[in-house]
Design an enzyme around this catalytic site. Structure first.
Site, short mmCIF file in Angstrom:
data_model
loop_
_atom_site.label_atom_id
_atom_site.label_comp_id
_atom_site.label_asym_id
_atom_site.label_seq_id
_atom_site.Cartn_x
_atom_site.Cartn_y
_atom_site.Cartn_z
N ALA A 12 0.81 -1.23 0.00
CA ALA A 12 0.00 0.00 0.00
C ALA A 12 0.84 1.27 0.00
CB ALA A 12 -0.94 0.01 1.20
N GLY A 13 2.11 1.13 0.32
CA GLY A 13 2.95 2.32 0.48
C GLY A 13 3.19 3.03 -0.84
N ARG A 17 10.52 7.63 -1.56
CA ARG A 17 11.95 7.75 -1.84
C ARG A 17 12.31 7.33 -3.27
NH1 ARG A 17 13.97 4.37 3.22
NH2 ARG A 17 11.78 3.75 3.28
N THR A 81 3.01 -0.71 8.80
CA THR A 81 2.92 -2.11 8.35
C THR A 81 1.96 -2.92 9.24
OG1 THR A 81 4.97 -2.48 9.59
CG2 THR A 81 5.16 -2.23 7.21
N TYR A 102 6.44 -8.67 2.24
CA TYR A 102 6.45 -7.25 1.84
C TYR A 102 6.59 -7.15 0.33
CZ TYR A 102 7.13 -5.71 6.71
OH TYR A 102 6.98 -5.45 8.04
N GLY A 138 15.32 -2.88 10.42
CA GLY A 138 14.98 -3.11 11.82
C GLY A 138 15.93 -4.14 12.41
N LYS A 350 10.37 -9.86 -41.38
CA LYS A 350 9.14 -9.85 -40.58
C LYS A 350 8.19 -10.85 -41.21
CE LYS A 350 5.52 -8.08 -41.42
NZ LYS A 350 4.36 -7.31 -41.92
N ALA A 379 21.97 -8.72 -52.44
CA ALA A 379 22.04 -7.51 -51.61
C ALA A 379 21.04 -6.47 -52.10
CB ALA A 379 23.44 -6.94 -51.67
C1 UD1 Z 1 10.24 -2.61 7.22
C2 UD1 Z 1 10.33 -3.12 8.65
C3 UD1 Z 1 11.81 -3.28 9.03
C4 UD1 Z 1 12.46 -4.24 8.04
C5 UD1 Z 1 12.27 -3.80 6.61
C6 UD1 Z 1 12.70 -4.89 5.67
C7 UD1 Z 1 8.39 -2.25 9.87
C8 UD1 Z 1 7.91 -1.24 10.82
N1 UD1 Z 1 9.69 -2.19 9.55
O1 UD1 Z 1 10.80 -1.32 7.16
O2 UD1 Z 1 11.92 -3.81 10.34
O3 UD1 Z 1 13.85 -4.33 8.35
O4 UD1 Z 1 10.87 -3.53 6.34
O5 UD1 Z 1 12.60 -4.50 4.35
O6 UD1 Z 1 7.63 -3.10 9.42
N2 UD1 Z 1 3.25 -0.74 3.66
C9 UD1 Z 1 1.87 -0.77 3.60
N3 UD1 Z 1 1.14 0.07 4.40
C10 UD1 Z 1 1.73 0.93 5.26
C11 UD1 Z 1 3.16 0.95 5.33
C12 UD1 Z 1 3.88 0.10 4.52
O7 UD1 Z 1 1.31 -1.54 2.84
O8 UD1 Z 1 1.00 1.65 5.96
C13 UD1 Z 1 4.02 -1.64 2.80
C14 UD1 Z 1 4.93 -0.91 1.85
O9 UD1 Z 1 4.28 -0.67 0.61
C15 UD1 Z 1 6.09 -1.88 1.68
C16 UD1 Z 1 6.10 -2.67 2.98
O10 UD1 Z 1 4.85 -2.46 3.58
O11 UD1 Z 1 5.88 -2.77 0.58
C17 UD1 Z 1 7.23 -2.22 3.91
O12 UD1 Z 1 7.06 -0.86 4.24
P1 UD1 Z 1 8.30 0.13 4.28
O13 UD1 Z 1 7.78 1.47 4.64
O14 UD1 Z 1 9.13 0.01 3.10
O15 UD1 Z 1 9.10 -0.46 5.57
P2 UD1 Z 1 10.63 -0.31 5.90
O16 UD1 Z 1 10.88 1.06 6.40
O17 UD1 Z 1 11.43 -0.78 4.75
#
Ligand code: UD1
Ligand code: CA
Length: 455
Positions: A12-13, A17, A81, A102, A138, A350, A379
């Site tokens: 969902a993110g 970046r 998350t 993820y 993390g 083709k 040719a």
């Molecule tokens: C997250 C982990 C971190 C881990 C890393 C590994 C958490 C809090 N942290 O950090 O410990 O080391 O992944 O890659 O989980 N997403 C949603 N909804 C939200 C937020 C995020 O669907 O509200 C999705 C994002 O689209 C993404 C995934 O969850 O695909 C991870 O989110 P992201 O913000 O990238 O987490 P990191 O900061 O990478």
């Protein structure tokens, strides 16, 4: 009875970046969206269902996977998350086992997940990785008995915690009922003001559900892509992994760091691939094929001992074997080359079929053409297949010799064994075994003098 497995994929993110209009999970890795890689691995585990949590540009993502059997979960606001998984919980059976993946972590390996799922189903299983440079992931916190007690996000970690090299992949498995309770307990009292899925771990330990920390075998599984640099780094890691697989199959890669595979490649024995080759879609290379420097192969099936010389671009091509192509040839979809054929430099084809032993060695366009065996295309020969409205067919029968610089205006047929005189424009069928020639007769003017400069 085993609890059924349900997989939740977080997607969902926005991926701020990445600096892109596109949702992060649709950014390509080896030509496929990041999410597609995760879904492929998810499907390999044969789950009862796959739930994909979407929010940012949800419609774009759903449209991309319109033909897939996925359960879409809407997360309108990206509150973290933990919140994302919570959004999916009311669609998950309370006695199932949940695996969270993820969407931005595409390199996760099936065997690592199988190993993770070997944890007793009533426990929480957490996949971690040990990295020499743990970056901003993390951190996994263990107690004196080496048991996992929690995860600290980088932003929340103190120096001692940041020194920990075991990091969270983001992947965990838990009984649905336990996970639901854990998610209910979350607060957003942290550096990011988000509901962290990772906090479920400490909750689980505190409330008496054991957490099994499984360290994955390699380190690639953890690699995510949050920005363009990480995406580019991930691409190289992925390409290198595929190159290694090819070499394990016995392919001679001149330089495994200079080959790009965006799809599937299958190979026979003793295949040689020079540097800077791109292979896309479904490519199969028979025994002894040689692919030259800078060649591009898209959806091709090349028979044994086909040689593609440098800088040729082939799409939708099938060869019978012992063929020579290029350098600088452009073979478009529908090109079929018989055994022992040659298509040389600056030749475009083709929907063209060349029979065994036929050759078009230089500078030609062969479109919508059916060419027999042992035909020589001189040719500069052009099949004029398009009248501005419709495409027409050119048929060239066996043993024809087409002289250089001829135009064959389709629809037209050149009979077996015919010769077309160089420089001819052929607009009517040419009979078999005859010389057909249409250029103006050559003459020389004897008492002609060159013009001289006016005084
Ligand atoms: C997250 C982990 C971190 C881990 C890393 C590994 C958490 C809090 N942290 O950090 O410990 O080391 O992944 O890659 O989980 N997403 C949603 N909804 C939200 C937020 C995020 O669907 O509200 C999705 C994002 O689209 C993404 C995934 O969850 O695909 C991870 O989110 P992201 O913000 O990238 O987490 P990191 O900061 O990478
Ligand atoms: Ca991430």
């Amino acid at each position: 009875m085993q609890n059924s497995l349900e997989i939740v994929v977080l997607a969902a993110g926005q991926g701020k970046r990445m600096g892109s209009e596109w949702p992060k999970v649709l950014q390509p890795l080896a030509g496929q969206p990041l999410l597609s890689h995760v879904l492929r691995t998810a499907r390999a585990l044969d789950p009862a269902s796959i739930h994909v949590v979407v929010g940012h540009r949800a419609d774009q993502i759903k449209q991309h996977y319109a033909n897939d059997n996925l359960n879409w979960v809407q997360q309108d606001q990206q509150l973290g998350t933990g919140h994302a998984v919570q959004c999916a919980m009311d669609q998950i059976s309370p006695d199932s086992r949940v695996l969270v993946l993820y969407g931005d972590t595409p390199m996760v390996v099936q065997t690592d997940l199988e190993y993770l799922l070997a944890t007793p189903a009533d426990q929480v299983a957490l996949l971690s990785a040990r990295l020499p440079d743990p970056g901003r992931y993390g951190r996994i916190v263990r107690d004196g008995h080496d048991s996992v007690i929690g995860i600290v996000e980088f932003a929340d970690a103190d120096d001692a915690q940041r020194a920990i090299c075991e990091v969270n992949t983001g992947i965990l498995a838990a009984p649905a009922a336990v996970l639901a309770q854990g998610l209910d307990s979350l607060s957003s009292n942290n550096a990011a003001n988000e509901y962290y899925l990772t906090d479920v771990i400490a909750w689980s330990v505190a409330s008496g559900t054991p957490v099994n920390g499984v360290v994955c075998v390699g380190t690639d599984a953890v690699l995510g892509a949050n920005d363009r640099r990480e995406l580019a780094a991930l691409e190289r890691v992925y390409q290198r992994m595929q190159a290694d697989q090819l070499m394990q199959q016995g392919v001679h890669l001149i330089d495994p760091s200079r080959v790009d595979i965006r799809g599937n490649v299958s190979t026979g024995s003793d295949v040689f691939i020079d540097a800077n080759v791109l292979m896309q879609g479904s490519v199969s290379l028979g025994h002894g094929c040689k692919i030259g420097f800078g060649a591009v192969l898209i959806d091709c099936e090349l028979g044994a001992n086909t040689e593609v010389l440098p800088y040729s671009v082939l799409e939708g091509v099938v060869t019978a074997g012992d063929c020579s192509i290029g350098p600088f040839a452009r073979l478009r979809p529908g090109t079929r080359l018989g055994r022992d054929t040659k298509v040389g430099n600056f030749v475009e084809t083709k929907k063209a079929v060349l029979g065994d032993g036929s050759k078009a060695s230089h500078l030609s366009y062969l479109g919508d053409s059916s060419i027999g065996q042992r035909v020589n295309i001189g040719a500069g020969t052009i099949t004029c297949n398009y009248d501005g409205v419709n495409k027409h067919q050119t048929v060239i029968e066996d043993d024809v010799f087409v002289g250089s610089d001829s135009q064959l205006v389709a629809p037209v047929k050149i009979g077996a064994g015919a010769t077309i005189g160089a420089g001819s424009t052929v607009t009517k069928d040419a009979p078999a075994h005859q010389l057909t020639i249409s250029r103006a007769r050559q003459r020389s003017i004897d008492n002609w003098s060159k013009p001289s400069k006016k005084k």
